[in-house]
Write a protein that holds these residues in place. Structure first.
Motif, PDB file in Angstrom:
ATOM      1  N   LEU A  56       0.848  -1.189   0.000  1.00 22.31           N
ATOM      2  CA  LEU A  56       0.000   0.000   0.000  1.00 22.31           C
ATOM      3  C   LEU A  56       0.888   1.246   0.000  1.00 22.31           C
ATOM      4  O   LEU A  56       1.695   1.431   0.890  1.00 22.31           O
ATOM      5  CB  LEU A  56      -0.862  -0.025   1.267  1.00 22.31           C
ATOM      6  N   ASP A  57       0.721   2.064  -1.015  1.00 25.55           N
ATOM      7  CA  ASP A  57       1.549   3.254  -1.125  1.00 25.55           C
ATOM      8  C   ASP A  57       0.673   4.464  -0.823  1.00 25.55           C
ATOM      9  O   ASP A  57       0.059   5.047  -1.704  1.00 25.55           O
ATOM     10  CB  ASP A  57       2.136   3.328  -2.531  1.00 25.55           C
ATOM     11  N   VAL A  58       0.601   4.810   0.468  1.00 28.80           N
ATOM     12  CA  VAL A  58      -0.232   5.927   0.884  1.00 28.80           C
ATOM     13  C   VAL A  58       0.655   7.140   1.091  1.00 28.80           C
ATOM     14  O   VAL A  58       1.673   7.061   1.780  1.00 28.80           O
ATOM     15  CB  VAL A  58      -0.986   5.609   2.194  1.00 28.80           C
ATOM     16  N   ALA A  59       0.292   8.260   0.492  1.00 32.20           N
ATOM     17  CA  ALA A  59       1.005   9.520   0.686  1.00 32.20           C
ATOM     18  C   ALA A  59       2.499   9.365   0.431  1.00 32.20           C
ATOM     19  O   ALA A  59       3.331   9.820   1.205  1.00 32.20           O
ATOM     20  CB  ALA A  59       0.758  10.069   2.097  1.00 32.20           C
ATOM     21  N   ASN A  60       2.841   8.677  -0.662  1.00 28.86           N
ATOM     22  CA  ASN A  60       4.233   8.585  -1.100  1.00 28.86           C
ATOM     23  C   ASN A  60       5.172   7.974  -0.069  1.00 28.86           C
ATOM     24  O   ASN A  60       6.306   8.405   0.097  1.00 28.86           O
ATOM     25  CB  ASN A  60       4.755   9.972  -1.480  1.00 28.86           C
ATOM     26  N   GLY A  61       4.714   6.972   0.660  1.00 25.35           N
ATOM     27  CA  GLY A  61       5.580   6.314   1.617  1.00 25.35           C
ATOM     28  C   GLY A  61       5.642   7.009   2.963  1.00 25.35           C
ATOM     29  O   GLY A  61       6.397   6.606   3.830  1.00 25.35           O
ATOM     30  N   TRP A  62       4.822   8.038   3.157  1.00 21.80           N
ATOM     31  CA  TRP A  62       4.823   8.706   4.464  1.00 21.80           C
ATOM     32  C   TRP A  62       3.951   7.966   5.457  1.00 21.80           C
ATOM     33  O   TRP A  62       4.045   8.175   6.648  1.00 21.80           O
ATOM     34  CB  TRP A  62       4.348  10.159   4.323  1.00 21.80           C
ATOM     35  N   MET A  63       3.060   7.123   4.984  1.00 21.49           N
ATOM     36  CA  MET A  63       2.214   6.345   5.882  1.00 21.49           C
ATOM     37  C   MET A  63       2.282   4.881   5.480  1.00 21.49           C
ATOM     38  O   MET A  63       1.705   4.474   4.476  1.00 21.49           O
ATOM     39  CB  MET A  63       0.769   6.838   5.805  1.00 21.49           C
TER      40      MET A  63
ATOM     41  N   MET B 200      16.185   3.083   8.761  1.00 24.33           N
ATOM     42  CA  MET B 200      17.066   4.079   8.153  1.00 24.33           C
ATOM     43  C   MET B 200      18.526   3.836   8.540  1.00 24.33           C
ATOM     44  O   MET B 200      19.430   4.264   7.846  1.00 24.33           O
ATOM     45  CB  MET B 200      16.663   5.486   8.594  1.00 24.33           C
ATOM     46  N   HIS B 201      18.742   3.166   9.635  1.00 25.51           N
ATOM     47  CA  HIS B 201      20.030   2.997  10.302  1.00 25.51           C
ATOM     48  C   HIS B 201      20.998   4.175  10.142  1.00 25.51           C
ATOM     49  O   HIS B 201      22.144   4.058   9.842  1.00 25.51           O
ATOM     50  CB  HIS B 201      20.692   1.634  10.020  1.00 25.51           C
ATOM     51  N   ARG B 202      20.472   5.340  10.301  1.00 32.07           N
ATOM     52  CA  ARG B 202      21.273   6.552  10.426  1.00 32.07           C
ATOM     53  C   ARG B 202      20.340   7.645  10.927  1.00 32.07           C
ATOM     54  O   ARG B 202      19.122   7.499  10.840  1.00 32.07           O
ATOM     55  CB  ARG B 202      21.925   6.956   9.111  1.00 32.07           C
ATOM     56  N   PHE B 203      20.901   8.717  11.430  1.00 33.43           N
ATOM     57  CA  PHE B 203      20.060   9.722  12.057  1.00 33.43           C
ATOM     58  C   PHE B 203      20.052  11.034  11.282  1.00 33.43           C
ATOM     59  O   PHE B 203      19.562  12.030  11.764  1.00 33.43           O
ATOM     60  CB  PHE B 203      20.520   9.984  13.493  1.00 33.43           C
ATOM     61  N   ASP B 204      20.597  11.034  10.042  1.00 38.26           N
ATOM     62  CA  ASP B 204      20.709  12.328   9.359  1.00 38.26           C
ATOM     63  C   ASP B 204      19.348  12.854   8.881  1.00 38.26           C
ATOM     64  O   ASP B 204      19.166  14.036   8.728  1.00 38.26           O
ATOM     65  CB  ASP B 204      21.741  12.284   8.220  1.00 38.26           C
ATOM     66  N   ALA B 205      18.391  11.954   8.670  1.00 37.32           N
ATOM     67  CA  ALA B 205      17.057  12.411   8.276  1.00 37.32           C
ATOM     68  C   ALA B 205      16.133  12.305   9.482  1.00 37.32           C
ATOM     69  O   ALA B 205      15.037  11.765   9.389  1.00 37.32           O
ATOM     70  CB  ALA B 205      16.545  11.603   7.112  1.00 37.32           C
ATOM     71  N   PHE B 206      16.583  12.819  10.628  1.00 38.63           N
ATOM     72  CA  PHE B 206      15.900  12.567  11.890  1.00 38.63           C
ATOM     73  C   PHE B 206      14.434  12.979  11.865  1.00 38.63           C
ATOM     74  O   PHE B 206      13.545  12.198  12.161  1.00 38.63           O
ATOM     75  CB  PHE B 206      16.633  13.287  13.029  1.00 38.63           C
ATOM     76  N   PHE B 207      14.171  14.230  11.464  1.00 41.02           N
ATOM     77  CA  PHE B 207      12.807  14.728  11.604  1.00 41.02           C
ATOM     78  C   PHE B 207      11.861  14.108  10.590  1.00 41.02           C
ATOM     79  O   PHE B 207      10.706  13.845  10.913  1.00 41.02           O
ATOM     80  CB  PHE B 207      12.792  16.259  11.537  1.00 41.02           C
ATOM     81  N   SER B 208      12.360  13.856   9.380  1.00 35.97           N
ATOM     82  CA  SER B 208      11.450  13.225   8.408  1.00 35.97           C
ATOM     83  C   SER B 208      11.144  11.796   8.830  1.00 35.97           C
ATOM     84  O   SER B 208      10.009  11.328   8.682  1.00 35.97           O
ATOM     85  CB  SER B 208      12.054  13.277   7.006  1.00 35.97           C
ATOM     86  N   THR B 209      12.144  11.091   9.397  1.00 38.57           N
ATOM     87  CA  THR B 209      11.884   9.730   9.881  1.00 38.57           C
ATOM     88  C   THR B 209      10.903   9.760  11.049  1.00 38.57           C
ATOM     89  O   THR B 209       9.985   8.946  11.127  1.00 38.57           O
ATOM     90  CB  THR B 209      13.202   9.072  10.319  1.00 38.57           C
ATOM     91  N   LEU B 210      11.095  10.727  11.949  1.00 37.83           N
ATOM     92  CA  LEU B 210      10.199  10.871  13.101  1.00 37.83           C
ATOM     93  C   LEU B 210       8.765  11.103  12.636  1.00 37.83           C
ATOM     94  O   LEU B 210       7.826  10.452  13.098  1.00 37.83           O
ATOM     95  CB  LEU B 210      10.673  12.050  13.957  1.00 37.83           C
ATOM     96  N   LEU B 211       8.628  11.995  11.654  1.00 32.93           N
ATOM     97  CA  LEU B 211       7.291  12.314  11.156  1.00 32.93           C
ATOM     98  C   LEU B 211       6.678  11.098  10.466  1.00 32.93           C
ATOM     99  O   LEU B 211       5.495  10.791  10.643  1.00 32.93           O
ATOM    100  CB  LEU B 211       7.388  13.495  10.182  1.00 32.93           C
ATOM    101  N   ARG B 212       7.497  10.386   9.694  1.00 37.35           N
ATOM    102  CA  ARG B 212       6.998   9.183   9.016  1.00 37.35           C
ATOM    103  C   ARG B 212       6.517   8.153  10.034  1.00 37.35           C
ATOM    104  O   ARG B 212       5.480   7.524   9.854  1.00 37.35           O
ATOM    105  CB  ARG B 212       8.117   8.568   8.160  1.00 37.35           C
TER     106      ARG B 212
ATOM    107  N   ILE C  76       5.472   8.707  13.143  1.00 36.87           N
ATOM    108  CA  ILE C  76       4.266   9.152  13.846  1.00 36.87           C
ATOM    109  C   ILE C  76       3.040   9.037  12.949  1.00 36.87           C
ATOM    110  O   ILE C  76       1.991   8.534  13.358  1.00 36.87           O
ATOM    111  CB  ILE C  76       4.463  10.602  14.354  1.00 36.87           C
ATOM    112  N   LEU C  77       3.181   9.478  11.691  1.00 36.88           N
ATOM    113  CA  LEU C  77       2.045   9.381  10.764  1.00 36.88           C
ATOM    114  C   LEU C  77       1.648   7.928  10.556  1.00 36.88           C
ATOM    115  O   LEU C  77       0.467   7.576  10.562  1.00 36.88           O
ATOM    116  CB  LEU C  77       2.418  10.014   9.417  1.00 36.88           C
ATOM    117  N   SER C  78       2.651   7.057  10.386  1.00 36.77           N
ATOM    118  CA  SER C  78       2.357   5.646  10.156  1.00 36.77           C
ATOM    119  C   SER C  78       1.708   5.023  11.388  1.00 36.77           C
ATOM    120  O   SER C  78       0.782   4.209  11.275  1.00 36.77           O
ATOM    121  CB  SER C  78       3.634   4.890   9.807  1.00 36.77           C
ATOM    122  N   ALA C  79       2.188   5.414  12.594  1.00 34.95           N
ATOM    123  CA  ALA C  79       1.608   4.875  13.824  1.00 34.95           C
ATOM    124  C   ALA C  79       0.149   5.289  13.938  1.00 34.95           C
ATOM    125  O   ALA C  79      -0.710   4.488  14.315  1.00 34.95           O
ATOM    126  CB  ALA C  79       2.406   5.353  15.035  1.00 34.95           C
ATOM    127  N   ALA C  80      -0.147   6.545  13.575  1.00 34.84           N
ATOM    128  CA  ALA C  80      -1.534   7.008  13.621  1.00 34.84           C
ATOM    129  C   ALA C  80      -2.395   6.195  12.658  1.00 34.84           C
ATOM    130  O   ALA C  80      -3.523   5.796  12.989  1.00 34.84           O
ATOM    131  CB  ALA C  80      -1.598   8.492  13.265  1.00 34.84           C
TER     132      ALA C  80
END
Lengths: 175, 276
Positions: free
Chosen positions: A26-33, A135-147, A149-153
């Motif tokens: 399922l490709d919802v919102a371009n992989g954000w969810m 991601m096994h890295r932290f350079d995209a911290f906020f986008s990963t965090l948002l992804r 949270i959105l996916s958890a919701a």
């Protein structure tokens, strides 16, 4: 006992198939969810289950998902962490007289608030662990965090929907 | 001593948790570092069979599109090799002539499962070691590269997609010949980045990126993508090149798995050289 075992095995098979055949594609919102609804199986395990069994079942479930997704250790670690947190969370959220025999962690039995809190916390923890490990890295911290949270919701929404669609009318009347 | 056992018994859940977590993390680490030695992947028979059911149900919905892609591909091949059966005259060539000996052979396979919207994407093919597939073979689609075989079982193969942050492939700019590495950091199934192209490499928009070859995985010159934008970030030695992938990774149906027949010969020769 046998009924509990059978219904849990059935739920496991159904949710894993639903996950790998439909939800993973399922490709919802371009992989954000990206919903990982299979954790509902772990959330609905009976209260009477010993803690060690819960941990082992969690790890094994994660391993099965890893085998489908070619991601060794990723789902396994996330499920293990979630099941360990569940031990403590269930203790924290226990009713005053403890869990009665036959109580099950579902919306009709425990109420919407209890289920949503319990599932919400555990799903969020599982998704945060999973997405950062992925991601096994932290350079995209906020986008990963948002992804995460959105996916958890999204997962929590699907879990609640599943609860309402599958609970029997008699159960709903009693609750 | 008894107190110690009692203490261990009391924290038995935590100990089990730590043991399981450690196992998972070791698997995770091994999977990331040397991905050849692990058995947990989608080439296993159960996952492959279940994915095959799904693709048998869903492939009818994309038949028209797949046919159109095949016709386009056939057209390109006809234009390249002519339409007649005697377009290549081999009568005067001695048997075993290296001019007609093909260093690369191709095996067609069907994609039974693919993801394209996660950070780590994989594909599962319906061919495995029974069709003489093995790990580290390149996988190309009708329009461009798709990925690299990561593990095989007798009937299935697990392929690491170009849309995976763990895969880096040697590519070059077709017009100028500058080398770079294809690296997916855009989190978007249609685009990717090429890193390590030096700043004096004059890459322009709409330049074609092709594989470099010589790595034993891809033949040289397989189309990869077209340059969308070139940035020159200060403080870095390389250009920031973003490309559009030719292969539509969201709809990849049939692919060709590449066998480099000279690979073992080249590998054994290179391993004889003294290491510095």
């Amino acid at each position: 006992m046998i009924t509990t075992l059978a219904s849990n095995l059935g739920r496991f098979a159904l949710l894993v198939l639903l996950q790998v055949l439909i939800l993973d594609r399922l490709d919802v919102a371009n992989g954000w969810m990206v919903p990982y609804l299979y954790v509902l199986f772990l959330l609905m395990l009976p209260f009477e289950l010993p803690n060690w069994a819960g941990l082992l079942i969690g790890a094994a479930t994660g391993l099965v998902l890893d085998a489908f997704g070619s991601t060794p250790g990723m789902h396994m670690s996330a499920c293990t962490v979630m099941m360990f947190a569940r031990i403590h969370l269930l203790r924290l959220m226990a009713p005053r007289d403890g869990y009665e025999f036959g109580m099950r962690p579902t919306v009709p039995r425990m109420g919407l608030a209890w289920f949503a809190t319990n599932a919400g916390v555990l799903i969020l923890l599982h998704h945060l662990w999973l997405f950062f490990v992925e991601m096994h890295r932290f350079d995209a911290f906020f986008s990963t965090l948002l992804r995460a949270i959105l996916s958890a919701a999204f997962t929590l929404g699907l879990a609640l929907l599943t609860q309402f669609l599958t609970s029997r009318a008699s159960e709903r009347a009693r609750a | 001593m008894r107190d110690l056992f009692r203490f261990l018994y009391r924290i038995r859940d935590t100990l089990l948790f730590l043991a399981l977590l450690l196992t998972a993390l070791v698997m995770l680490y091994n999977g990331n570092m040397h991905h050849r030695s692990i058995a947990i992947n989608s080439s296993n028979a159960v996952a492959g069979t279940i994915f095959t059911w799904r693709s048998q149900v869903t492939e009818y919905t994309s038949l028209r599109e797949r046919n159109e892609k095949l016709v386009v591909e056939n057209e390109a091949l006809r234009n390249r090799y002519g339409i007649g059966s005697d377009a290549v005259d081999t009568t005067m060539q001695p048997a075993g002539d290296s001019a007609i000996w093909q260093p690369f052979t191709f095996t067609a396979a069907k994609v039974v499962h693919a993801t394209y919207h996660k950070p780590l994407n994989y594909l599962t093919l319906d061919r495995g070691s029974a069709s003489s597939l093995h790990e580290d073979m390149g996988v190309v689609g009708p329009s461009g590269i798709v990925g690299v075989v990561r593990a095989v079982s007798p009937r299935f193969a697990s392929v690491i997609s170009v849309l995976n942050t763990d895969l880096r492939t040697s590519v070059k700019v077709k017009r100028t010949g500058h080398f770079g590495l294809l690296y997916w950091n855009t989190m978007d199934a249609a685009t990717a980045s090429v890193i390590d192209i030096p700043k004096h490499g004059r890459v322009r928009e709409q330049d074609t990126i092709v594989t470099m070859g010589g790595d034993g995985i891809f033949p040289p010159g397989v189309p990869v993508g077209e340059v969308l934008s070139v940035e020159n970030p200060p403080g870095r030695p390389d250009l920031n090149v973003r490309i559009r992938l030719f292969e539509d990774m969201a709809r990849v149906g049939f692919v060709y798995v590449v066998e480099d027949r000279l690979r073992s010969e080249r590998d054994s020769l290179e391993s004889q050289q003294p290491t510095r």
